[in-house]
Design an enzyme around this catalytic site. Structure first.
Site, PDB file in Angstrom:
ATOM      1  N   ALA A   1      32.380  36.960  35.905  1.00 53.16           N
ATOM      2  CA  ALA A   1      33.140  37.444  36.578  1.00 53.16           C
ATOM      3  C   ALA A   1      34.650  36.939  36.419  1.00 53.16           C
ATOM      4  O   ALA A   1      35.534  37.516  36.724  1.00 53.16           O
ATOM      5  CB  ALA A   1      32.998  36.821  38.301  1.00 53.16           C
ATOM      6  N   TYR A   2      34.832  35.913  36.107  1.00 53.67           N
ATOM      7  CA  TYR A   2      36.094  35.295  35.666  1.00 53.67           C
ATOM      8  C   TYR A   2      36.720  36.213  34.407  1.00 53.67           C
ATOM      9  O   TYR A   2      37.971  36.656  34.553  1.00 53.67           O
ATOM     10  CB  TYR A   2      36.096  33.681  35.216  1.00 53.67           C
ATOM     11  CG  TYR A   2      37.308  33.268  34.964  1.00 53.67           C
ATOM     12  CD1 TYR A   2      38.367  32.910  35.757  1.00 53.67           C
ATOM     13  CD2 TYR A   2      37.810  32.618  33.476  1.00 53.67           C
ATOM     14  CE1 TYR A   2      39.509  32.388  35.459  1.00 53.67           C
ATOM     15  CE2 TYR A   2      38.961  32.088  33.209  1.00 53.67           C
ATOM     16  CZ  TYR A   2      40.026  31.872  34.169  1.00 53.67           C
ATOM     17  OH  TYR A   2      40.921  31.355  33.808  1.00 53.67           O
TER      18      TYR A   2
END
Length: 245
Positions: free
Chosen positions: A153-154
């Site tokens: 996600a990051y």
């Protein structure tokens, strides 16, 4: 381009490790600095106090980076206190980790709101309000190259940051404003150490060709370069990772 004594920088996430060190470094280079925080007011005030104690000029300002009204007010503070804005250093961001299969979607949405929308909001304002000779410096991550598990996600959010940075650099043709992204590798900050065993930290450090973790000062050095003399570096992603990838 004016000398640094006349220049003004906004540092978002200025209460964090890289943001606070970068704010201090820019102040040492002669910039007046607006130290932004998303909630860490006490730490931001400490950064400002240290800058002022060293003879520099700085003020604190808060606000949600993904809120366009709050960020417009942040730019207003810089213009009211110091007369304008020349440099935006956007370090604010969050990094919840989980494998893609287990990532909570609310957490995913929060990452994209802060890291992607937040970058878009402050970059949009900077594109409208920075003076000629200015610089926009966004923070990405070397994880986009290292592809470490649990960072999906990051890394997705920072891939978007890189894309926006490179496109904005070309959209600002003729404005004499550079736009670049700085992509640190593993860096010895509280955010990095969170949830990691000492053994894992030592293994990550040993795997680097330089035999250590990066420091916030390493990243601030590159930020200061882009904010000051690096007028021919534009539309680039600079990986600051000791050769990790």
């Amino acid at each position: 381009m004016t000398n640094n004594g006349d220049r003004v920088a906004i540092v978002t996430g200025g209460s964090g490790a890289i943001g606070s060190i970068s704010a201090g470094r820019l102040a040492a280079d002669g910039f007046a600095v607006v130290v932004h925080h998303g909630g860490g007011r006490e730490r931001a005030d400490e950064v400002v106090a240290a800058i002022r104690a060293g003879g520099g000029r700085a003020v604190t300002a808060g606000g949600d980076v993904a809120d366009e009204t709050a960020m417009a007010a942040l730019f207003d503070v810089a213009e009211r206190e110091f007369g304008g804005v020349d440099v935006l250093v956007h370090t604010a961001g969050i990094m919840p980790l989980a494998p893609v299969a287990q990532m909570d979607l609310d957490a995913f949405d929060r990452v994209q709101r802060v890291n992607v929308r937040g970058t878009f909001v402050v970059d949009q304002l900077a594109a409208r309000r920075l003076r000629a000779g200015g610089a926009i410096i966004n923070l990405s991550t070397s994880i986009t190259r290292l592809q470490t598990p649990t960072y999906g996600a990051y890394a997705a959010s920072k891939g978007a940051v890189e894309a926006m940075s490179l496109i904005l650099a070309r959209e600002l043709r003729g404005r004499d404003i550079t736009v670049n992204a700085v992509a640190p590798g593993p860096t010895a900050t509280p955010l990095f150490f969170e949830g990691k065993s000492q053994e894992l930290v030592e293994a990550i450090a040993a795997a680097n060709p330089m035999g250590r973790l990066g420091s916030a000062e390493d990243t601030a050095e590159v930020i200061a370069f882009l904010a000051g003399p690096a007028r021919w570096v534009n539309g680039q992603v600079l990986h600051v990772n000791g050769g990790a990838a």
